[in-house]
Design an enzyme around this catalytic site. Structure first.
Site, PDB file in Angstrom:
ATOM      1  N   ASP A 252       0.859  -1.182   0.000  1.00  0.00           N
ATOM      2  CA  ASP A 252       0.000   0.000   0.000  1.00  0.00           C
ATOM      3  C   ASP A 252       0.896   1.232   0.000  1.00  0.00           C
ATOM      4  O   ASP A 252       2.011   1.197   0.528  1.00  0.00           O
ATOM      5  CB  ASP A 252      -0.896   0.018   1.240  1.00  0.00           C
ATOM      6  CG  ASP A 252      -1.962  -1.066   1.213  1.00  0.00           C
ATOM      7  OD1 ASP A 252      -2.452  -1.390   0.120  1.00  0.00           O
ATOM      8  OD2 ASP A 252      -2.313  -1.576   2.290  1.00  0.00           O
TER       9      ASP A 252
ATOM     10  N   ASP B  77      -6.989  -1.220  -4.627  1.00  0.00           N
ATOM     11  CA  ASP B  77      -8.057  -0.852  -3.690  1.00  0.00           C
ATOM     12  C   ASP B  77      -8.949   0.234  -4.286  1.00  0.00           C
ATOM     13  O   ASP B  77     -10.178   0.186  -4.164  1.00  0.00           O
ATOM     14  CB  ASP B  77      -7.470  -0.333  -2.373  1.00  0.00           C
ATOM     15  CG  ASP B  77      -6.635  -1.359  -1.635  1.00  0.00           C
ATOM     16  OD1 ASP B  77      -6.890  -2.571  -1.785  1.00  0.00           O
ATOM     17  OD2 ASP B  77      -5.718  -0.942  -0.902  1.00  0.00           O
TER      18      ASP B  77
END
Length: 160
Positions: free
Chosen positions: A117, A135
């Site tokens: 991330d 995401d």
């Protein structure tokens, strides 16, 4: 719907996967874990972060659960894409984004045993959980699918 229109949605998924994996590679290659680069002070940062769970770090380390759920979800999305009518473009775009996002994070889980991330945003003083391109694609895809379902979907003949 098979044929050309379905291919467009699969190409959209492939583009999401490519962008997702390329950006994650850049973060892993050029940033230290925990390093943060401000893009817009107090709003947007590129922050190298790893996640062994689901969204926002839930269910840490449950790899087999994620593998199983992802395979089922990907299969369901492919089946749904194949059944779309030509007029259901918004749903197709949403499903293509969802497919790309699901596969993008699945690749990380299989090969890295964690998800990379790096997009870190702040809303006022609230630090939103760090996320990635996959995401984002999943989120936008779900929103588009809901918009399609609630505003544009028409019942199939015989199911009214």
């Amino acid at each position: 719907m098979g044929g050309f229109r379905a291919v467009i949605y699969y190409l959209l998924a492939a583009a999401v996967i490519a962008l997702d994996q390329w950006t994650k590679w850049l973060v892993v290659r050029y940033m230290q874990l925990g390093e943060s680069i401000p893009m817009i002070d107090n709003v947007l940062y590129i922050t190298s972060h790893r996640n062994r769970g689901a969204a926002w770090g839930m269910l840490q380390g449950q790899f087999w659960l994620f593998y199983l759920v992802t395979v089922i979800v990907v299969a369901g999305i492919i089946i749904y894409i194949r059944r779309l009518r030509p007029s259901e473009r918004l749903a197709g775009i949403g499903l293509g984004l969802m497919l790309g996002g699901a596969i993008g994070n699945f690749i990380d889980r299989v090969f890295r045993k964690e998800v990379v991330d790096f997009i870190h945003t702040y809303i006022g003083t609230y630090s939103f959980p760090v996320f990635n391109i996959a995401d984002s694609a999943l989120t936008v895809g779900v929103i588009l699918l809901f918009i399609h379902m609630f505003f544009f979907a028409t019942p199939e003949k015989g199911n009214e």
